[in-house]
Design a protein around this motif. Structure first.
Motif, PDB file in Angstrom:
ATOM      1  N   GLU A  50     -36.429  25.411  35.584  1.00 26.87           N
ATOM      2  CA  GLU A  50     -35.516  25.695  36.376  1.00 26.87           C
ATOM      3  C   GLU A  50     -34.063  25.653  35.654  1.00 26.87           C
ATOM      4  N   THR A  51     -33.794  25.026  34.766  1.00 25.03           N
ATOM      5  CA  THR A  51     -32.555  24.873  33.816  1.00 25.03           C
ATOM      6  C   THR A  51     -32.451  25.449  32.769  1.00 25.03           C
ATOM      7  N   THR A  52     -31.294  26.011  32.565  1.00 28.58           N
ATOM      8  CA  THR A  52     -30.702  26.828  31.275  1.00 28.58           C
ATOM      9  C   THR A  52     -29.594  26.038  30.724  1.00 28.58           C
ATOM     10  N   ILE A  53     -29.575  25.745  29.362  1.00 29.95           N
ATOM     11  CA  ILE A  53     -28.457  24.833  28.827  1.00 29.95           C
ATOM     12  C   ILE A  53     -27.663  25.831  27.969  1.00 29.95           C
ATOM     13  N   HIS A  54     -26.345  26.090  27.860  1.00 31.56           N
ATOM     14  CA  HIS A  54     -25.534  26.800  27.141  1.00 31.56           C
ATOM     15  C   HIS A  54     -24.955  25.635  26.161  1.00 31.56           C
ATOM     16  N   PHE A  55     -25.199  25.806  25.006  1.00 32.72           N
ATOM     17  CA  PHE A  55     -24.553  24.817  23.796  1.00 32.72           C
ATOM     18  C   PHE A  55     -23.974  25.680  22.523  1.00 32.72           C
ATOM     19  N   TRP A  56     -23.198  24.874  21.844  1.00 35.72           N
ATOM     20  CA  TRP A  56     -22.770  25.096  20.621  1.00 35.72           C
ATOM     21  C   TRP A  56     -23.560  24.440  19.668  1.00 35.72           C
ATOM     22  N   GLY A  57     -24.259  24.887  18.558  1.00 42.73           N
ATOM     23  CA  GLY A  57     -24.937  24.090  17.488  1.00 42.73           C
ATOM     24  C   GLY A  57     -24.679  24.855  16.171  1.00 42.73           C
ATOM     25  N   PRO A  58     -25.063  24.213  15.264  1.00 44.74           N
ATOM     26  CA  PRO A  58     -24.999  24.478  13.828  1.00 44.74           C
ATOM     27  C   PRO A  58     -25.452  25.904  13.435  1.00 44.74           C
ATOM     28  N   THR A  59     -24.961  26.724  12.794  1.00 46.73           N
ATOM     29  CA  THR A  59     -25.732  27.866  12.410  1.00 46.73           C
ATOM     30  C   THR A  59     -26.780  27.550  11.279  1.00 46.73           C
ATOM     31  N   THR A  60     -26.228  26.565  10.591  1.00 48.93           N
ATOM     32  CA  THR A  60     -27.355  26.308   9.519  1.00 48.93           C
ATOM     33  C   THR A  60     -27.243  24.623   9.653  1.00 48.93           C
ATOM     34  N   LYS A  61     -28.395  24.159   9.966  1.00 43.03           N
ATOM     35  CA  LYS A  61     -28.705  22.770  10.211  1.00 43.03           C
ATOM     36  C   LYS A  61     -28.897  22.070   8.743  1.00 43.03           C
ATOM     37  N   SER A  62     -28.353  21.007   8.642  1.00 46.17           N
ATOM     38  CA  SER A  62     -28.461  20.403   7.313  1.00 46.17           C
ATOM     39  C   SER A  62     -29.166  19.134   7.571  1.00 46.17           C
ATOM     40  N   PRO A  63     -30.591  19.166   6.604  1.00 44.79           N
ATOM     41  CA  PRO A  63     -31.537  17.905   6.660  1.00 44.79           C
ATOM     42  C   PRO A  63     -30.782  16.592   6.433  1.00 44.79           C
ATOM     43  N   ASN A  64     -29.721  16.616   5.685  1.00 45.86           N
ATOM     44  CA  ASN A  64     -29.088  15.310   4.977  1.00 45.86           C
ATOM     45  C   ASN A  64     -28.052  14.879   6.090  1.00 45.86           C
ATOM     46  N   LYS A  65     -27.802  15.653   6.993  1.00 43.38           N
ATOM     47  CA  LYS A  65     -26.831  15.060   8.151  1.00 43.38           C
ATOM     48  C   LYS A  65     -27.639  14.343   9.346  1.00 43.38           C
ATOM     49  N   ALA A  66     -26.961  13.353  10.005  1.00 42.85           N
ATOM     50  CA  ALA A  66     -27.306  12.972  11.185  1.00 42.85           C
ATOM     51  C   ALA A  66     -26.964  14.030  12.285  1.00 42.85           C
ATOM     52  N   CYS A  67     -27.480  13.790  13.561  1.00 45.60           N
ATOM     53  CA  CYS A  67     -26.899  14.570  14.531  1.00 45.60           C
ATOM     54  C   CYS A  67     -25.971  14.029  15.607  1.00 45.60           C
ATOM     55  N   ILE A 100     -20.678  15.315  24.752  1.00 45.23           N
ATOM     56  CA  ILE A 100     -20.680  15.458  25.914  1.00 45.23           C
ATOM     57  C   ILE A 100     -19.282  15.538  26.774  1.00 45.23           C
ATOM     58  N   HIS A 101     -19.004  16.675  27.384  1.00 39.71           N
ATOM     59  CA  HIS A 101     -17.692  17.047  27.931  1.00 39.71           C
ATOM     60  C   HIS A 101     -17.527  16.357  29.248  1.00 39.71           C
ATOM     61  N   GLY A 102     -16.193  16.282  29.639  1.00 37.49           N
ATOM     62  CA  GLY A 102     -16.009  15.721  31.104  1.00 37.49           C
ATOM     63  C   GLY A 102     -15.984  16.605  32.085  1.00 37.49           C
ATOM     64  N   VAL A 114     -23.323  18.866  14.404  1.00 36.74           N
ATOM     65  CA  VAL A 114     -22.805  18.799  15.684  1.00 36.74           C
ATOM     66  C   VAL A 114     -23.208  19.913  16.837  1.00 36.74           C
ATOM     67  N   TYR A 115     -23.686  19.240  17.971  1.00 33.35           N
ATOM     68  CA  TYR A 115     -23.964  19.803  19.191  1.00 33.35           C
ATOM     69  C   TYR A 115     -23.249  19.664  20.163  1.00 33.35           C
ATOM     70  N   VAL A 116     -22.639  20.676  20.783  1.00 36.05           N
ATOM     71  CA  VAL A 116     -21.738  20.461  22.207  1.00 36.05           C
ATOM     72  C   VAL A 116     -22.332  21.292  23.369  1.00 36.05           C
ATOM     73  N   PRO A 117     -23.160  20.572  24.071  1.00 31.08           N
ATOM     74  CA  PRO A 117     -23.648  21.269  25.384  1.00 31.08           C
ATOM     75  C   PRO A 117     -22.435  21.437  26.108  1.00 31.08           C
ATOM     76  N   ASP A 118     -22.816  22.549  27.278  1.00 32.52           N
ATOM     77  CA  ASP A 118     -22.077  22.528  28.502  1.00 32.52           C
ATOM     78  C   ASP A 118     -22.862  21.977  29.580  1.00 32.52           C
ATOM     79  N   LEU A 119     -22.369  20.996  30.409  1.00 32.98           N
ATOM     80  CA  LEU A 119     -23.405  20.215  31.373  1.00 32.98           C
ATOM     81  C   LEU A 119     -23.740  21.607  32.409  1.00 32.98           C
ATOM     82  N   VAL A 120     -24.511  21.258  33.389  1.00 39.08           N
ATOM     83  CA  VAL A 120     -24.980  22.083  34.181  1.00 39.08           C
ATOM     84  C   VAL A 120     -23.825  22.473  35.109  1.00 39.08           C
ATOM     85  N   PHE A 121     -23.786  23.996  35.213  1.00 36.59           N
ATOM     86  CA  PHE A 121     -22.829  24.584  36.258  1.00 36.59           C
ATOM     87  C   PHE A 121     -21.464  24.427  35.773  1.00 36.59           C
ATOM     88  N   PHE A 122     -21.150  24.158  34.177  1.00 30.35           N
ATOM     89  CA  PHE A 122     -20.325  24.480  33.300  1.00 30.35           C
ATOM     90  C   PHE A 122     -20.437  25.481  32.331  1.00 30.35           C
TER      91      PHE A 122
END
Length: 311
Positions: free
Chosen positions: A37-54, A58-60, A82-90
């Motif tokens: 039922e739900t699709t989430i738009h988000f911004w995520g890394p183009t290249t994920k680094s295995p050496n970095k934590a995630c 989450i926006h207001g 870094v991952y930056v999702p748009d919450l549902v309906f944003f």
């Protein structure tokens, strides 16, 4: 309300700039169906680094994510995936579900984390850190509860009245001089937008003409108005006088603007006492409800110092 053509709209031009900032930080605009039922738009890394934590930001309530986290993605991207999702309906996030609570928003973020952020075996070995501001703090709190201390490392709750009671909602409306919370959080008129800015910013802005504010209202608050009104009514916090939260097991940092008039700083001190034994509080001077924008450098460094101990 008449809309300004996009090529003349300052808000539209600024949004193009924001998207370029996210791209320059190494993030890519993406969408994924987290369930049937739900699709989430988000911004995520183009290249994920295995050496970095995630790190999940989450926006207001109000504008979509890129309007709220520009200075954070540029700062944190060298240190985290870094991952930056748009919450549902944003933004581009949608659902066919009738659910509208912050718990539903959190469940969608958890599914995104499971499908994308920690989908590979290497990422599953590291805990995810979560930052939420304002309404996003409500969601971040629920994400931390749902995923538990086994999967969420540290939690940052910024300018977020997770501990609000019914009287806090009434006091906010009194400060705003309004009868309905929708008029403040989803302004449709320039005078309502001015009140929101006056409560959210520590410095008084010079007078902005109605046509200028109308452009931003049309850009930031016109999409999915009906659904966003339902989200406001669906918030489970602040309905009663009794607190409706339980302590988190994670280490929690609470960050607040000293002059916040949406959620006054006394709420931050109370939250520190009830959110968990591992909670600490940082109050940023000369800032109100959006310290990540007004005092970005201080905000970012406080959080980096908090997070880097277990990255």
């Amino acid at each position: 309300m008449l809309s300004i053509p996009s090529f003349m709209s300052i808000a539209s031009l600024y949004e193009i700039y924001l998207r370029r900032c996210f791209t320059a930080a190494g993030l890519l605009s993406q969408s994924i169906a987290v369930d049937d039922e739900t699709t989430i738009h988000f911004w995520g890394p183009t290249t994920k680094s295995p050496n970095k934590a995630c790190l999940v930001l989450i926006h207001g309530f109000g504008p979509m994510a890129i309007w709220q986290w520009r200075k954070q993605v540029q700062f944190f991207a060298p240190h985290f995936n870094v991952y930056v999702p748009d919450l549902v309906f944003f933004g581009g996030s949608t659902t066919r579900s009738s659910e509208r609570s912050e718990k539903f928003q959190a469940a969608a973020v958890v599914k995104l984390v499971e499908k994308v952020v920690v989908a590979d075996e290497e990422s599953k070995k590291k805990k995810v850190h979560v930052i939420g501001t304002s309404y996003g703090g409500f969601v971040a709190y629920q994400v931390a509860r749902m995923m538990g201390v086994e999967r969420v490392g540290k939690v940052v709750i910024a300018s977020s009245g997770v501990n609000m009671r019914k009287r806090d909602n009434l006091a906010l409306l009194e400060r705003a001089g309004l009868e309905r919370i929708e008029d403040l959080m989803m302004p449709a008129k320039p005078q309502h937008f001015r009140k929101l800015m006056a409560l959210s910013l520590s410095r008084r802005l010079h007078y902005l003409p109605d046509f200028f504010l109308a452009d931003f209202i049309n850009k930031l608050y016109s999409d999915n108005r009906k659904e966003k009104m339902e989200l406001l009514k669906g918030v489970s916090l602040g309905r009663e006088e009794a607190l409706n939260i339980s302590p988190l097991q994670q280490e929690v940092l609470i960050v607040w603007g000293e002059h916040d008039r949406i959620f006054p700083v006394q709420m931050a001190r109370e939250l520190r006492e009830v959110i968990g034994k591992k909670a600490s509080l940082e109050v940023i001077k000369d800032a109100s409800h959006v310290p990540q924008i007004e005092k970005a450098a201080e905000f970012n460094n406080i959080i980096l110092n908090f997070l880097k101990g277990c990255t």
